[in-house]
Structures are given as structure tokens and as C-alpha cells.
Enzyme design. Structure first.
Site, PDB file in Angstrom:
ATOM      1  N   ASP A 190      22.868   8.341-124.872  1.00 45.89           N
ATOM      2  CA  ASP A 190      23.710   8.735-126.159  1.00 45.89           C
ATOM      3  C   ASP A 190      25.045   7.563-126.442  1.00 45.89           C
ATOM      4  O   ASP A 190      25.257   7.305-125.589  1.00 45.89           O
ATOM      5  CB  ASP A 190      24.685  10.231-126.556  1.00 45.89           C
ATOM      6  CG  ASP A 190      25.096  10.460-126.051  1.00 45.89           C
ATOM      7  OD1 ASP A 190      25.384   9.729-125.137  1.00 45.89           O
ATOM      8  OD2 ASP A 190      25.263  12.147-125.880  1.00 45.89           O
ATOM      9  N   CYS A 193      25.477  10.737-120.791  1.00 45.19           N
ATOM     10  CA  CYS A 193      25.702  11.711-122.005  1.00 45.19           C
ATOM     11  C   CYS A 193      27.092  11.962-122.111  1.00 45.19           C
ATOM     12  O   CYS A 193      27.489  10.986-120.899  1.00 45.19           O
ATOM     13  CB  CYS A 193      25.459  12.720-123.412  1.00 45.19           C
ATOM     14  SG  CYS A 193      25.369  14.226-122.211  1.00 45.19           S
ATOM     15  N   THR A 201      29.709  13.991-121.265  1.00 50.80           N
ATOM     16  CA  THR A 201      29.217  15.050-120.574  1.00 50.80           C
ATOM     17  C   THR A 201      28.107  15.391-118.776  1.00 50.80           C
ATOM     18  O   THR A 201      28.095  15.891-117.665  1.00 50.80           O
ATOM     19  CB  THR A 201      29.501  17.272-120.466  1.00 50.80           C
ATOM     20  OG1 THR A 201      28.546  16.997-120.982  1.00 50.80           O
ATOM     21  CG2 THR A 201      30.665  16.401-120.947  1.00 50.80           C
ATOM     22  N   HIS A 248      16.130  19.851-102.423  1.00 55.69           N
ATOM     23  CA  HIS A 248      15.116  21.227-102.305  1.00 55.69           C
ATOM     24  C   HIS A 248      14.821  21.382-103.777  1.00 55.69           C
ATOM     25  O   HIS A 248      13.796  21.922-104.069  1.00 55.69           O
ATOM     26  CB  HIS A 248      16.822  22.351-102.197  1.00 55.69           C
ATOM     27  CG  HIS A 248      17.276  22.182-101.796  1.00 55.69           C
ATOM     28  ND1 HIS A 248      18.341  23.369-100.705  1.00 55.69           N
ATOM     29  CD2 HIS A 248      17.089  21.844 -99.998  1.00 55.69           C
ATOM     30  CE1 HIS A 248      18.471  23.132 -99.550  1.00 55.69           C
ATOM     31  NE2 HIS A 248      17.681  21.698 -99.111  1.00 55.69           N
ATOM     32  N   HIS A 267      10.814  24.926-100.456  1.00 64.06           N
ATOM     33  CA  HIS A 267      11.055  24.604-101.922  1.00 64.06           C
ATOM     34  C   HIS A 267       9.792  24.314-102.673  1.00 64.06           C
ATOM     35  O   HIS A 267       9.602  24.596-103.776  1.00 64.06           O
ATOM     36  CB  HIS A 267      12.271  23.858-101.336  1.00 64.06           C
ATOM     37  CG  HIS A 267      13.153  23.536-100.750  1.00 64.06           C
ATOM     38  ND1 HIS A 267      13.981  24.718-101.138  1.00 64.06           N
ATOM     39  CD2 HIS A 267      13.235  23.076 -99.717  1.00 64.06           C
ATOM     40  CE1 HIS A 267      14.701  24.551 -99.866  1.00 64.06           C
ATOM     41  NE2 HIS A 267      14.537  23.621 -99.094  1.00 64.06           N
TER      42      HIS A 267
HETATM   43  C1  RB5 Z   1      28.918  13.570-127.973  1.00 63.71           C
HETATM   44  O1  RB5 Z   1      30.351  13.611-128.176  1.00 63.71           O
HETATM   45  C2  RB5 Z   1      28.768  14.560-126.327  1.00 63.71           C
HETATM   46  O2  RB5 Z   1      29.098  15.937-127.262  1.00 63.71           O
HETATM   47  C3  RB5 Z   1      27.351  14.489-125.613  1.00 63.71           C
HETATM   48  O3  RB5 Z   1      27.422  12.843-125.044  1.00 63.71           O
HETATM   49  C4  RB5 Z   1      28.083  15.195-124.304  1.00 63.71           C
HETATM   50  O4  RB5 Z   1      28.353  15.090-123.609  1.00 63.71           O
HETATM   51  C5  RB5 Z   1      26.472  16.353-124.829  1.00 63.71           C
HETATM   52  O5  RB5 Z   1      26.545  17.612-123.822  1.00 63.71           O
END
Ligand code: RB5
Length: 146
Positions: free
Chosen positions: A12, A70, A72, A103, A138
């Protein structure tokens, strides 16, 4: 070039910088990529849309692995794991990447650009792509998934 060497990638807006360095690294490592990317000039894209594109490329056999970035890595992994036969792992260090492959036979790596430095992200990527699945006990566990 075999499908084994094909990696579907996507991000994203919060993961775009990593996607670009990952593309270069894949070429250096001898992989090919399909970029399920944001069209030029797109400012924002919601991560479930990109996760679905990459997951479908895994499902239909166009790519062997996927990498999704993304902010996180969490949203991408949640969205990708809705797709049957997709096993997405959000990894924040090399040990997680190694174990996700050895695994869990993870086929998608998700990364968080807001949480990791670029060198660590590339190191995680390299471990993920070079670690084989161990099979054995596994495999029995994976067959209980669906
Ligand atoms: C975008 O702002 C953020 O929420 C997205 O990239 C991500 O971290 C969601 O899990």
C-alpha cells in the site's frame, strides 16, 4: 524461468519505499517478480486490495512466493490469510522468517515499513526466500488447516 523463481509483490502507500528496494533485491538474488502494484500517480491504496491481488497470483500458480508491505505488515497478513492455501507470515526478524518457512511453509512474507529498517527488511527477505520447508511433522499440521 520457472514459477519457483517468481515472486508476486505489492504494497500500500505506507509500504511503497520497501517495495521498490525489494524489487531490486529480488533481481540481485536471481528471482523474477510480478508487481501487483499501485498504478503510477496513485496516492493511496487500501491494503486488502493489494493483498487480494498477490494472494490470487499465489492461488492460481502464477507465483511461488509473495511479498506484501504495509505500515506494520499486520493488515497485509490478515487480508492475505483469508485466501485458501495462502500462508502469510508477518516477520520482524530473520528467525521469524526462517521458522515461517521451515515449520509453516509460509508462501507470503509481510513486512512493516514503519517498524523495520531497510537493511533488516532485505535480510528478512533473503532468509525467507532461501529457507526450505522441513516437511515431516509440520506437513501433518498444515494439512489440518482447511
Ligand atoms: C496505512 O496507514 C496503514 O494502516 C497500513 O499500511 C497498515 O499498517 C495496516 O496494517
Amino acid at each position: 524461468m520457472s514459477v519457483e523463481n517468481m515472486v508476486a509483490i505489492g504494497s500500500d502507500h505506507a509500504g511503497l519505499d520497501f517495495k521498490l528496494i525489494i524489487r531490486d533485491q529480488l533481481i540481485r538474488l536471481g528471482f523474477q517478480f510480478i508487481d501487483a502494484g499501485v498504478p503510477e500517480g496513485t496516492e493511496r491504496i487500501d491494503y486488502p486490495i493489494v493483498a487480494a491481488e498477490v494472494s490470487q497470483l499465489i492461488q492460481n500458480g502464477s507465483a511461488h512466493y509473495g511479498v506484501l508491505v504495509c505500515g506494520t505488515g499486520i493488515g497485509m497478513s490478515m487480508a492475505a490469510n483469508r485466501f485458501r492455501n495462502v500462508r502469510a507470515a508477518n516477520c520482524s526478524n530473520e528467525a521469524m522468517a526462517r521458522l515461517a518457512r521451515a515449520h509453516n511453509d509460509a508462501n507470503i512474507l509481510t513486512l512493516g515499513q514503519r517498524l523495520l529498517g531497510p537493511d533488516l527488511a532485505l535480510s528478512i527477505l533473503e532468509v525467507f526466500l532461501s529457507t526450505p520447508f522441513e516437511g515431516g511433522r509440520h506437513q501433518g499440521r498444515l494439512s489440518l488447516f482447511n
